[in-house]
Enzyme design. Structure first.
Site, PDB file in Angstrom:
ATOM      1  N   ASP A  97      -2.941 -17.942   1.469  1.00 58.65           N
ATOM      2  CA  ASP A  97      -4.073 -18.230   0.848  1.00 58.65           C
ATOM      3  C   ASP A  97      -4.609 -19.109   1.900  1.00 58.65           C
ATOM      4  O   ASP A  97      -5.198 -19.349   1.717  1.00 58.65           O
ATOM      5  CB  ASP A  97      -3.472 -18.490  -0.681  1.00 58.65           C
ATOM      6  CG  ASP A  97      -2.601 -19.150  -0.969  1.00 58.65           C
ATOM      7  OD1 ASP A  97      -1.480 -20.034   0.012  1.00 58.65           O
ATOM      8  OD2 ASP A  97      -2.938 -19.803  -1.934  1.00 58.65           O
ATOM      9  N   LYS A 155       3.490 -15.001   1.588  1.00 62.89           N
ATOM     10  CA  LYS A 155       3.871 -16.429   0.223  1.00 62.89           C
ATOM     11  C   LYS A 155       4.619 -16.650  -0.225  1.00 62.89           C
ATOM     12  O   LYS A 155       5.373 -16.400  -1.126  1.00 62.89           O
ATOM     13  CB  LYS A 155       2.977 -15.661  -0.687  1.00 62.89           C
ATOM     14  CG  LYS A 155       1.071 -15.035  -0.512  1.00 62.89           C
ATOM     15  CD  LYS A 155       0.599 -16.737  -1.053  1.00 62.89           C
ATOM     16  CE  LYS A 155       0.580 -16.576  -2.939  1.00 62.89           C
ATOM     17  NZ  LYS A 155      -0.118 -18.313  -2.992  1.00 62.89           N
ATOM     18  N   ASP A 186      -5.081  -7.211   5.454  1.00 61.66           N
ATOM     19  CA  ASP A 186      -6.525  -6.637   5.454  1.00 61.66           C
ATOM     20  C   ASP A 186      -7.943  -7.525   5.326  1.00 61.66           C
ATOM     21  O   ASP A 186      -8.549  -7.695   5.139  1.00 61.66           O
ATOM     22  CB  ASP A 186      -6.005  -5.512   4.103  1.00 61.66           C
ATOM     23  CG  ASP A 186      -7.109  -4.565   3.496  1.00 61.66           C
ATOM     24  OD1 ASP A 186      -7.760  -4.395   5.244  1.00 61.66           O
ATOM     25  OD2 ASP A 186      -6.940  -3.840   2.624  1.00 61.66           O
ATOM     26  N   TYR A 243       1.002  -0.851   0.136  1.00 60.07           N
ATOM     27  CA  TYR A 243      -0.205   0.071  -0.170  1.00 60.07           C
ATOM     28  C   TYR A 243       0.850   1.575   0.192  1.00 60.07           C
ATOM     29  O   TYR A 243       0.666   2.522  -0.455  1.00 60.07           O
ATOM     30  CB  TYR A 243      -1.189  -0.082   1.479  1.00 60.07           C
ATOM     31  CG  TYR A 243      -2.538  -1.137   1.478  1.00 60.07           C
ATOM     32  CD1 TYR A 243      -2.093  -1.825   0.182  1.00 60.07           C
ATOM     33  CD2 TYR A 243      -3.067  -1.366   2.678  1.00 60.07           C
ATOM     34  CE1 TYR A 243      -3.066  -2.733  -0.056  1.00 60.07           C
ATOM     35  CE2 TYR A 243      -3.723  -2.295   2.198  1.00 60.07           C
ATOM     36  CZ  TYR A 243      -4.196  -3.240   1.010  1.00 60.07           C
ATOM     37  OH  TYR A 243      -5.126  -4.050   1.117  1.00 60.07           O
ATOM     38  N   ASP A 276     -10.720  -9.286   7.769  1.00 54.45           N
ATOM     39  CA  ASP A 276     -11.837  -9.352   6.959  1.00 54.45           C
ATOM     40  C   ASP A 276     -12.982 -10.202   7.069  1.00 54.45           C
ATOM     41  O   ASP A 276     -13.450 -10.450   7.425  1.00 54.45           O
ATOM     42  CB  ASP A 276     -12.235  -8.565   5.760  1.00 54.45           C
ATOM     43  CG  ASP A 276     -12.494  -6.693   6.034  1.00 54.45           C
ATOM     44  OD1 ASP A 276     -11.964  -6.613   6.830  1.00 54.45           O
ATOM     45  OD2 ASP A 276     -12.587  -5.946   4.847  1.00 54.45           O
TER      46      ASP A 276
END
Ligand code: NAD
Length: 367
Positions: free
Chosen positions: A226, A193, A250, A142, A254
């Site tokens: 993942d 990852k 993020d 970001y 959620d």
């Protein structure tokens, strides 16, 4: 007991309504000698824009920097949709996060037994759930440079974001996660990852080094992000603390949030680096926004805000016993069937924001 300074920044919409219940809880805790908080109040977001033409004044910024903890309500709303970009309501929150260097975002996902039916997963998968996602908040994709859209010679355009992490950024978020795990079930699962990203390889190595150097008493596991997402919806109770970067955090936080039901129930904390005395700059806020659709009606759920106060007691003031008392009172009130509109179920008693807040304080007083 030494007096500690808390700055309340209620903000806009339902922010001031739910913050009123925090004020009520603090007044009661102070009156019982459980805490000795000196409370100040400032303006942020649209409320600050209306008063000063800024999303937060320099004065309130200075008070936030000097406070022992900041409690933040919510900002924004249609009234301020057209204000200049630099002074839009959200800029106040971003400025607080940046100047206070709040690099660690803590999002608990706790499923209250009384609300387990409201989860999108089967009741037995989420009942008793208590996990904490520690997300790196100030680095990664970001913020990494270059960040741009460029024109290519072949007429195509190319969008570029840069995922970048330096050792110190990974070290400090890992240390924060291990420290917090020690106050819980003492288990950390680090997610990245590393199979396809160099920043993931470094993340994995640095977390492993920090663990080996300073935190061997804490259980550390690693999972690809993942697979972590999949496990969060398959068997969420296997986790205690999950530490991950800004982007994965993020999304995963959620996902975890939805395991627990309503937005009105979710608190969060953002912490900075510990100083020589182990004290961190800190800001606590509900995950929800200013909910303009229900603002002004006194019907917002104050539990996310009150749970943010419980996190503040635990992480800024080391008052785990008082935090337990507050969280226990919230659980009891839900068990007794009190519900604000957002979590209303058949056969339960619908209450207003202040009725819910008052019931929580009364419950604390009787237990
Ligand atoms: P929102 O979280 O404000 O509301 C989403 C839905 O959830 C609405 O239907 C709302 O009524 C409901 N809801 C949220 N909190 C509730 C509570 N405590 N009790 C009962 N119901 C609740 O998100 P949104 O509608 O996308 O955004 C509204 C405004 O809030 C926008 O201006 C947005 O920019 C801002 N926002 C601010 C923050 C923040 O201050 N940190 C976060 C998200 C959104």
């Amino acid at each position: 007991m030494a007096t500690q300074k808390i700055l309340l920044l209620p903000g806009d919409g339902i922010g001031p309504e739910v913050m009123g219940e925090v004020r009520r809880a603090i007044e009661w805790m102070n009156s019982q000698g459980l805490t000795s908080f000196e409370v100040e109040e400032g303006l942020v977001g649209g409320a600050a824009y209306d008063a000063h033409g800024l999303s937060i004044s320099e004065d309130d910024m200075a008070r936030a920097m000097a406070a022992d903890a900041v409690l933040f309500g919510a900002v924004g709303g249609p009234k301020w949709d057209d204000v200049p970009y630099d002074v839009r309501p959200e800029a106040g929150l971003l400025r607080l996060r940046k100047d206070m260097e709040l690099f660690a975002n803590l999002r608990p996902a706790i499923c209250f037994g009384a609300l387990a039916e409201a989860s999108s997963l089967k009741k037995e998968l989420v009942e008793g759930l208590d996990i904490l996602i520690v997300r790196e908040l100030t680095g990664g994709v970001y913020f990494g440079e270059p960040k741009e859209i460029i024109e290519l010679e072949n007429g195509q355009r190319r969008g570029i974001d840069t995922q970048v992490y330096d050792t110190y950024e990974i070290e400090r978020i890992a240390a924060a996660a291990f420290d917090i795990a020690r106050t819980r079930d003492n288990r950390v699962c680090s997610m990245e990852k590393r199979n396809v990203m160099k920043s993931g390889v470094l993340w994995n190595e640095v977390v492993t080094e920090v663990h080996k150097r300073d935190y061997q008493d804490v259980e550390l596991t690693h999972m690809l992000a993942d697979a972590g997402g999949m496990q969060l919806v398959r068997a969420p109770k296997q986790f205690d603390v999950i530490v991950t970067d800004n982007l994965f955090g993020d999304m995963l936080s959620d996902v975890a949030a939805m395991l627990t039901g309503s937005l009105g129930m979710l608190p969060s904390a953002s912490l900075g680096a510990a100083d020589a005395n182990g004290k961190r700059k800190s800001l606590y806020e509900p995950v929800h926004g200013s909910a303009p659709d229900i603002a002004g009606n006194g019907i917002a759920n104050p539990i996310a805000m009150l749970s943010s106060l419980a996190m503040c007691l635990r992480y800024s003031f080391n008052m785990g016993d008082v935090a337990d008392k507050l969280e226990g009172a919230i659980t009891s009130v839900l068990d007794k069937g009190l519900r604000t509109g957002d979590i209303m179920q058949d056969g339960m008693t619908k209450v207003s924001t202040s009725q819910m807040g008052r019931a929580v304080v009364e419950e604390m007083a009787t237990n």
